[in-house]
Design an enzyme around this catalytic site. Structure first.
Site, short mmCIF file in Angstrom:
data_model
loop_
_atom_site.label_atom_id
_atom_site.label_comp_id
_atom_site.label_asym_id
_atom_site.label_seq_id
_atom_site.Cartn_x
_atom_site.Cartn_y
_atom_site.Cartn_z
N TYR A 147 -46.29 46.28 23.45
CA TYR A 147 -44.98 46.67 22.90
C TYR A 147 -44.42 45.57 22.00
O TYR A 147 -43.97 45.84 20.87
CB TYR A 147 -44.02 46.96 24.05
N LYS A 151 -43.59 45.88 18.00
CA LYS A 151 -42.23 45.75 17.44
C LYS A 151 -42.12 44.53 16.51
O LYS A 151 -41.31 44.55 15.58
CB LYS A 151 -41.21 45.68 18.57
N1 LIG Z 1 -34.40 52.22 25.37
C1 LIG Z 1 -34.38 50.95 25.00
O1 LIG Z 1 -33.89 50.05 25.74
C2 LIG Z 1 -34.94 50.54 23.66
C3 LIG Z 1 -34.69 49.23 23.21
C4 LIG Z 1 -35.20 48.83 21.97
C5 LIG Z 1 -35.93 49.74 21.20
N2 LIG Z 1 -36.15 51.00 21.66
C6 LIG Z 1 -36.93 51.90 20.81
O2 LIG Z 1 -36.19 53.07 20.56
C7 LIG Z 1 -37.09 54.16 20.31
C8 LIG Z 1 -36.70 55.34 21.19
O3 LIG Z 1 -36.80 54.95 22.55
P1 LIG Z 1 -36.03 55.73 23.71
O4 LIG Z 1 -35.61 54.71 24.70
O5 LIG Z 1 -35.03 56.68 23.15
O6 LIG Z 1 -37.27 56.52 24.36
P2 LIG Z 1 -37.43 58.06 24.83
O7 LIG Z 1 -38.70 58.10 25.60
O8 LIG Z 1 -36.18 58.54 25.46
O9 LIG Z 1 -37.60 58.84 23.44
C9 LIG Z 1 -38.76 58.70 22.66
C10 LIG Z 1 -38.96 60.00 21.88
O10 LIG Z 1 -40.14 59.86 21.05
C11 LIG Z 1 -40.89 61.06 21.18
N3 LIG Z 1 -42.32 60.82 20.88
C12 LIG Z 1 -43.21 60.15 21.66
N4 LIG Z 1 -44.41 60.18 21.09
C13 LIG Z 1 -44.27 60.86 19.92
C14 LIG Z 1 -45.18 61.22 18.89
N5 LIG Z 1 -46.48 60.87 18.95
N6 LIG Z 1 -44.72 61.92 17.82
C15 LIG Z 1 -43.41 62.29 17.76
N7 LIG Z 1 -42.51 61.97 18.71
C16 LIG Z 1 -42.94 61.28 19.77
C17 LIG Z 1 -40.68 61.48 22.62
O11 LIG Z 1 -41.05 62.84 22.84
C18 LIG Z 1 -39.20 61.22 22.78
O12 LIG Z 1 -38.40 62.30 22.34
C19 LIG Z 1 -38.50 53.61 20.58
O13 LIG Z 1 -39.09 53.22 19.35
C20 LIG Z 1 -38.22 52.39 21.45
O14 LIG Z 1 -39.23 51.43 21.36
C21 LIG Z 1 -35.69 51.42 22.87
#
Ligand SMILES: NC(=O)c1ccc[n+]([C@@H]2O[C@H](COP(=O)([O-])OP(=O)(O)OC[C@H]3O[C@@H](n4cnc5c(N)ncnc54)[C@H](O)[C@@H]3O)[C@@H](O)[C@H]2O)c1
Length: 262
Positions: A147, A151
């Site tokens: 990860y 990133k």
């Molecule tokens: N939650 C956190 O604390 C956090 C912090 C920093 C960055 N992020 C980033 O934010 C983004 C969203 O994370 P989240 O926490 O909302 O996760 P989440 O799991 O709630 O949502 C992720 C979404 O991506 C979709 N997805 C997965 N694989 C896919 C694919 N191959 N094609 C299309 N869609 C796909 C999933 O179906 C889901 O709707 C990610 O890039 C994550 O790395 C999250």
């Protein structure tokens, strides 16, 4: 001035859940016509209908599937490359499969999205692309080597794309969230001990909500950010500034999910 996206067309990847869904909702509330892109099994059309958006099914790791999705959309003003995941494993137990899946989604999927966004925006010589990075673009948080690498790589795409697309007046920026409450991080949010330790180092003393990331994305996507490109915006409650530990029991107490001064 409030962010106004009237008349803009926007696509958000990974928008059926979590941060992506909050971004899609925010952009729609600001007046944009929004497409929620997600895996078919996540029913993007159904979810999009609940927020006044349209749905499109595609897998961002599959260039052909993603290309087909873009081909049915109008020219886009805003593309948010958000789809991503995190698989927790110590460095030495990170299998080739975990590594490959993480890079395929978080880095290659984002790269395909940026390429297709650029092709959609270039003819009109305008556009805004927002990439989903993370505080882990900078930090070596243990048990997240794939990860963290993915990133960090997002910043390489950010800087290069901003450089190459600037002449077409296409801006490319990234948001770097800290710990945000979604299904991806539910295990952490269910563990008060983990939160207490984690948020000790966060000046605002708590985790974030998806809507707080969504508002930062809406700003970067809008004309309010008209001279901003190649930039990263931390949305982390000050975490990256809080390395020395902000909170202590001497002056504060931890209640459920946040620190508060006594
Ligand atoms: N939650 C956190 O604390 C956090 C912090 C920093 C960055 N992020 C980033 O934010 C983004 C969203 O994370 P989240 O926490 O909302 O996760 P989440 O799991 O709630 O949502 C992720 C979404 O991506 C979709 N997805 C997965 N694989 C896919 C694919 N191959 N094609 C299309 N869609 C796909 C999933 O179906 C889901 O709707 C990610 O890039 C994550 O790395 C999250």
């Amino acid at each position: 001035m409030p962010v106004n996206l009237n008349g803009k067309s926007a696509l958000v990847t990974g928008a059926a859940h979590g941060i992506g869904l909050a971004i899609a909702r925010e952009l729609a509330a600001r007046g944009a016509s929004v497409w929620v892109l997600d895996l078919e099994r996540e029913r993007p059309a159904e979810i999009a209908a609940t927020i006044g958006a349209a749905g499109v099914a595609a897998d961002v790791t599959d260039r052909e599937s993603l290309g087909q999705a873009f081909s049915v959309l109008p020219a886009l003003d805003i593309v948010v490359a958000n789809a991503g995941t995190a698989i927790v494993a110590p460095l030495e137990e990170t299998t080739a499969s975990v590594w490959d899946r993480t890079i395929a989604l978080n880095l290659s999927g984002l790269f395909h999205t940026v390429q297709l966004a650029a092709a959609s925006m270039k003819p009109r010589r305008s556009g805004a692309i927002v990439l989903m990075a993370s505080t882990n673009s900078y930090d070596g948080e243990p048990h997240l080597s794939a990860y963290n690498a993915s990133k960090a790589g997002v910043l390489g795409i950010l800087h290069t794309a901003a450089n190459e697309l600037g002449p077409w007046q296409i801006r490319v920026n990234a948001v770097n969230p800290g710990l945000i409450r979604t299904r991806l991080t539910q295990a952490a949010f269910d563990n008060e001990g983990v939160l207490k330790d984690y948020f000790r180092h966060v000046p605002l003393g708590r985790g974030g909500q998806p809507e707080e990331v969504a508002r930062a994305v809406a700003f970067l996507a809008s004309e309010e950010a008209s001279f901003i490109t190649g930039a990263t915006l931390l949305v982390d409650g000050g975490q990256m500034a809080g390395k020395f530990g902000t909170w202590s029991e001497e002056t504060a107490s931890f209640q459920t999910d946040h620190w508060r001064l006594r």
